[in-house]
Design an enzyme around this catalytic site. Structure first.
Site, short mmCIF file in Angstrom:
data_model
loop_
_atom_site.label_atom_id
_atom_site.label_comp_id
_atom_site.label_asym_id
_atom_site.label_seq_id
_atom_site.Cartn_x
_atom_site.Cartn_y
_atom_site.Cartn_z
N GLU A 44 8.50 3.69 9.84
CA GLU A 44 7.97 2.75 8.80
C GLU A 44 7.82 1.17 9.26
O GLU A 44 6.94 0.38 9.10
CB GLU A 44 8.62 2.89 7.51
N TYR A 125 8.10 -1.55 -0.33
CA TYR A 125 7.59 -0.12 -0.06
C TYR A 125 8.50 0.68 0.92
O TYR A 125 8.52 1.95 0.82
CB TYR A 125 6.27 -0.57 0.80
N ASP A 143 1.74 1.28 -0.04
CA ASP A 143 1.30 0.48 1.00
C ASP A 143 0.04 -0.07 0.83
O ASP A 143 -0.55 0.10 -0.27
CB ASP A 143 1.67 1.31 2.34
N CYS A 191 -10.94 5.79 1.71
CA CYS A 191 -10.98 4.58 0.83
C CYS A 191 -10.87 3.46 2.05
O CYS A 191 -9.89 2.75 1.75
CB CYS A 191 -10.41 4.88 -0.21
N CYS A 198 -17.43 6.77 0.52
CA CYS A 198 -17.37 7.19 -0.93
C CYS A 198 -17.88 8.71 -1.15
O CYS A 198 -17.43 9.44 -2.07
CB CYS A 198 -18.11 6.16 -1.95
N CYS A 201 -15.27 11.23 -0.86
CA CYS A 201 -14.01 10.84 -1.43
C CYS A 201 -13.76 12.05 -2.63
O CYS A 201 -14.46 12.23 -3.44
CB CYS A 201 -13.92 9.51 -2.07
N CYS A 207 -13.58 6.92 -9.93
CA CYS A 207 -13.50 5.98 -9.50
C CYS A 207 -14.44 4.64 -10.07
O CYS A 207 -15.67 5.07 -10.18
CB CYS A 207 -13.76 5.85 -8.15
#
Length: 212
Positions: A44, A125, A143, A191, A198, A201, A207
């Protein structure tokens, strides 16, 4: 009527859509095969400012040299910084070295949010990522990619506190590991900040932002 700051309620079908899309498409990343909190933390921290493709070999090399917090803590800071060369932002390596010392002295990683936030360089995070990915505790890691998914779905410019509240409410109990991974992949692959796909998605129907 909901309170003004109440988290946006997303339907269960939103969760089901993300998981159904994400589980069979999940990226095979080496740290996803680990539940070791040190290995997760190193990944991370490296990923904070570096692309995944560059991190993979450097993560492997770093852990071969410093496989545990105790080994890292016992090494001179200069050795850690040299192993970090080329990744940029050497303060991240300094924080890892300091964290390794704290963890080694305490005999292990804390498992709660406050304890993880107390470690050098560990923010909201990263703390939640360690909780979810190492300990498989119920924690919603937010994130940049995940924050963008939520902001587009609810159709708002979200403050960090607001998006965290929405993420906490949406995180399915007992499935935080896979949930966070699927959301990250959704934000990274579909995304996207630029040229979002899109039409591909799985949560397009919910959305508010979708690019029709």
């Amino acid at each position: 009527m909901s309170a003004p700051n109440a988290p946006q309620a997303l339907p269960e079908s939103f969760t089901a859509g993300v998981l159904a899309w994400g589980i069979p498409r999940m990226r095979d990343l080496p740290w996803r095969r680990s539940r070791d909190p040190w290995e997760i933390l190193v990944s991370e921290v490296m990923l904070q400012q570096t692309q995944v493709a560059r991190v993979i070999p450097r993560w492997t090399a770093f852990l071969e040299r410093f496989p545990t917090p105790s080994v890292c803590a016992a090494a001179p800071l200069g050795d850690v910084l040299r192993e970090w060369q080329g990744l940029g932002y050497p303060r991240r390596a300094r924080n890892l070295h300091e964290t390794a010392g704290v963890v080694a002295a305490n005999g292990g990683f804390p498992r709660d949010l406050d304890g993880l936030l107390a470690l050098p360089g560990v923010g909201p995070y990263t703390a939640r990522a360690v909780m979810a990915f190492a300990f498989e505790l119920d924690a919603a890691a937010v994130d940049t990619n995940i924050a963008r998914v939520y902001a587009r779905v609810v159709g708002e410019r979200l403050t960090p506190r607001r998006v965290q509240a929405i993420a906490d409410a949406a995180c399915p109990l007992g499935d935080s590991w896979v949930w966070n991974q699927c959301l990250m992949d959704l934000g990274a692959d579909v995304c996207r900040a630029r040229s979002p796909r899109c039409e591909e998605c799985p949560v397009r129907r919910w959305c508010a932002w979708r690019g029709d």
